[in-house]
Design a protein around this motif. Structure first.
Motif, mmCIF file in Angstrom:
data_model
loop_
_atom_site.group_PDB
_atom_site.id
_atom_site.type_symbol
_atom_site.label_atom_id
_atom_site.label_comp_id
_atom_site.label_asym_id
_atom_site.label_seq_id
_atom_site.Cartn_x
_atom_site.Cartn_y
_atom_site.Cartn_z
ATOM 1 N N GLY A 1 25.367 -29.938 46.341
ATOM 2 C CA GLY A 1 25.265 -27.993 45.811
ATOM 3 C C GLY A 1 25.864 -28.034 44.757
ATOM 4 N N LEU A 2 25.355 -26.643 44.998
ATOM 5 C CA LEU A 2 25.594 -26.778 42.923
ATOM 6 C C LEU A 2 26.129 -25.064 42.376
ATOM 7 C CD1 LEU A 2 22.188 -27.207 41.458
ATOM 8 C CD2 LEU A 2 24.056 -28.593 40.700
ATOM 9 N N SER A 3 27.029 -24.940 41.515
ATOM 10 C CA SER A 3 27.995 -23.708 41.775
ATOM 11 C C SER A 3 28.170 -23.674 40.493
ATOM 12 C CB SER A 3 29.084 -24.063 42.187
ATOM 13 O OG SER A 3 29.512 -23.789 43.843
ATOM 14 N N VAL A 4 28.438 -22.270 40.028
ATOM 15 C CA VAL A 4 28.371 -22.190 38.841
ATOM 16 C C VAL A 4 29.784 -20.763 39.001
ATOM 17 C CG1 VAL A 4 28.232 -20.362 36.450
ATOM 18 C CG2 VAL A 4 26.079 -21.961 38.273
ATOM 19 N N HIS A 5 30.959 -21.728 37.849
ATOM 20 C CA HIS A 5 31.940 -20.791 38.209
ATOM 21 C C HIS A 5 32.906 -20.949 36.566
ATOM 22 C CE1 HIS A 5 34.367 -24.670 37.309
ATOM 23 N NE2 HIS A 5 33.781 -25.193 37.798
ATOM 24 N N GLY A 6 33.141 -19.379 37.277
ATOM 25 C CA GLY A 6 34.063 -19.042 36.002
ATOM 26 C C GLY A 6 35.761 -19.188 35.585
ATOM 27 N N ASN A 7 36.657 -17.990 35.304
ATOM 28 C CA ASN A 7 37.651 -17.913 35.625
ATOM 29 C C ASN A 7 38.378 -17.816 36.753
ATOM 30 O OD1 ASN A 7 38.303 -19.452 32.671
ATOM 31 N ND2 ASN A 7 38.351 -17.559 32.155
ATOM 32 N N GLU A 8 37.249 -16.566 37.120
ATOM 33 C CA GLU A 8 37.832 -16.053 38.607
ATOM 34 C C GLU A 8 37.259 -16.183 39.583
ATOM 35 O OE1 GLU A 8 38.664 -12.279 38.407
ATOM 36 O OE2 GLU A 8 40.288 -12.317 36.260
ATOM 37 N N GLU A 9 35.773 -16.082 39.551
ATOM 38 C CA GLU A 9 35.516 -16.963 40.218
ATOM 39 C C GLU A 9 34.014 -18.018 40.427
ATOM 40 O OE1 GLU A 9 32.078 -12.517 42.740
ATOM 41 O OE2 GLU A 9 32.732 -12.729 40.209
ATOM 42 N N THR A 10 33.183 -17.957 41.835
ATOM 43 C CA THR A 10 32.219 -18.886 41.653
ATOM 44 C C THR A 10 31.035 -18.893 42.756
ATOM 45 O OG1 THR A 10 34.141 -20.677 41.692
ATOM 46 C CG2 THR A 10 32.196 -21.742 42.710
ATOM 47 N N VAL A 11 30.002 -19.290 42.046
ATOM 48 C CA VAL A 11 28.874 -18.573 42.678
ATOM 49 C C VAL A 11 27.952 -19.731 42.788
ATOM 50 C CG1 VAL A 11 26.831 -17.218 42.770
ATOM 51 C CG2 VAL A 11 29.126 -16.250 42.237
ATOM 52 N N ARG A 12 27.794 -20.123 44.056
ATOM 53 C CA ARG A 12 26.590 -21.227 44.519
ATOM 54 C C ARG A 12 24.869 -20.531 44.096
ATOM 55 N NH1 ARG A 12 26.842 -24.390 49.819
ATOM 56 N NH2 ARG A 12 25.172 -25.593 48.604
ATOM 57 N N VAL A 13 24.467 -21.276 43.416
ATOM 58 C CA VAL A 13 23.179 -21.093 42.568
ATOM 59 C C VAL A 13 22.352 -22.767 44.040
ATOM 60 C CG1 VAL A 13 23.838 -20.187 41.700
ATOM 61 C CG2 VAL A 13 23.452 -22.857 41.159
ATOM 62 N N GLY A 14 21.194 -22.294 43.970
ATOM 63 C CA GLY A 14 19.604 -23.254 45.225
ATOM 64 C C GLY A 14 20.223 -23.684 46.107
ATOM 65 N N GLU A 15 21.085 -23.020 46.506
ATOM 66 C CA GLU A 15 20.984 -23.514 48.124
ATOM 67 C C GLU A 15 20.792 -24.126 48.882
ATOM 68 O OE1 GLU A 15 22.772 -19.561 48.570
ATOM 69 O OE2 GLU A 15 22.709 -21.201 47.131
ATOM 70 N N PHE A 16 19.340 -23.282 49.013
ATOM 71 C CA PHE A 16 18.108 -23.276 49.641
ATOM 72 C C PHE A 16 16.956 -24.409 49.464
ATOM 73 C CE2 PHE A 16 17.556 -19.486 46.679
ATOM 74 C CZ PHE A 16 16.736 -20.052 46.100
ATOM 75 N N LEU A 17 17.389 -24.809 48.160
ATOM 76 C CA LEU A 17 16.028 -25.551 47.420
ATOM 77 C C LEU A 17 16.395 -27.161 48.302
ATOM 78 C CD1 LEU A 17 17.233 -25.487 43.744
ATOM 79 C CD2 LEU A 17 14.802 -23.932 45.181
ATOM 80 N N ASN A 18 15.149 -27.202 48.478
ATOM 81 C CA ASN A 18 14.920 -28.991 48.581
ATOM 82 C C ASN A 18 15.460 -29.959 47.473
ATOM 83 O OD1 ASN A 18 13.323 -29.653 46.458
ATOM 84 N ND2 ASN A 18 11.339 -28.907 47.989
ATOM 85 N N ARG A 19 15.199 -31.488 48.082
ATOM 86 C CA ARG A 19 16.544 -32.698 47.168
ATOM 87 C C ARG A 19 15.512 -32.760 45.722
ATOM 88 N NH1 ARG A 19 19.888 -36.173 46.565
ATOM 89 N NH2 ARG A 19 19.366 -37.828 45.689
#
Length: 167
Positions: free
Chosen positions: A122-140
């Motif tokens: 699982g990949l997430s980009v996070h800043g000071n206040e917010e976290t956003v998941r990226v690429g959750e639909f991708l294969n391995r």
């Protein structure tokens, strides 16, 4: 599928689901199914079994709706733009529907290990206040490719299970 392009001052990463066929191919498949189905339905209607025709039409309409819905879902994408001062993430079908912007010096990558060997991390980009998941639909394989691209550009601050994620 993950693709990237680099210009002078920025890197653009596009992550999107894999397509098995295009919308044009789906329309041709629908046509290939429609001709014999409607041919048989018209033949039965000519013999007096008219209730077959509405059911054949409903069947083709349901198939067309399902093909369109699947094609629409596969047009979803994440566009991650990294430049000298800002990291922006756009998510949407055909055009951005949601957008996040982080200052480059305040952003990091969070990696959550996969639960099963077939899954990607699982990949997430996070800043000071917010976290956003990226690429959750991708294969391995695509997820590992996205992770490699992001690791080159962002600090990895967490490499453990996520506690709170905003989508």
């Amino acid at each position: 599928m993950v693709s990237s392009s680099r210009s002078d001052a920025s890197l653009v990463i596009i992550a999107k689901p894999n397509h098995s066929s295009s919308w044009r191919t789906n329309k041709l498949a629908l046509l290939a199914v429609s001709v014999p189905s409607l041919g048989a339905a018209i033949g039965f209607t000519a013999l007096g079994a008219w209730p077959v025709l509405p059911f054949a039409g409903a069947e083709l309409l349901a198939l067309a709706g399902a093909l369109y819905y699947v094609n629409w879902k596969l047009e979803y994408r994440h566009v991650i733009t990294l430049d000298d001062s800002v990291v922006s993430i756009d998510k949407g079908h055909y055009a951005p529907k949601r957008r996040w912007r982080f200052k480059r010096d305040q952003v990091a990558l969070a990696i959550t290990p996969e639960k099963h060997p077939w899954e990607g991390p699982g990949l997430s980009v996070h800043g000071n206040e917010e976290t956003v998941r990226v690429g959750e639909f991708l294969n391995r394989d695509d997820c590992l490719s996205l992770m490699a691209l992001l690791r080159k550009e962002l600090l990895v601050r967490t490499h453990s299970p996520m506690s709170r994620i905003k989508l």
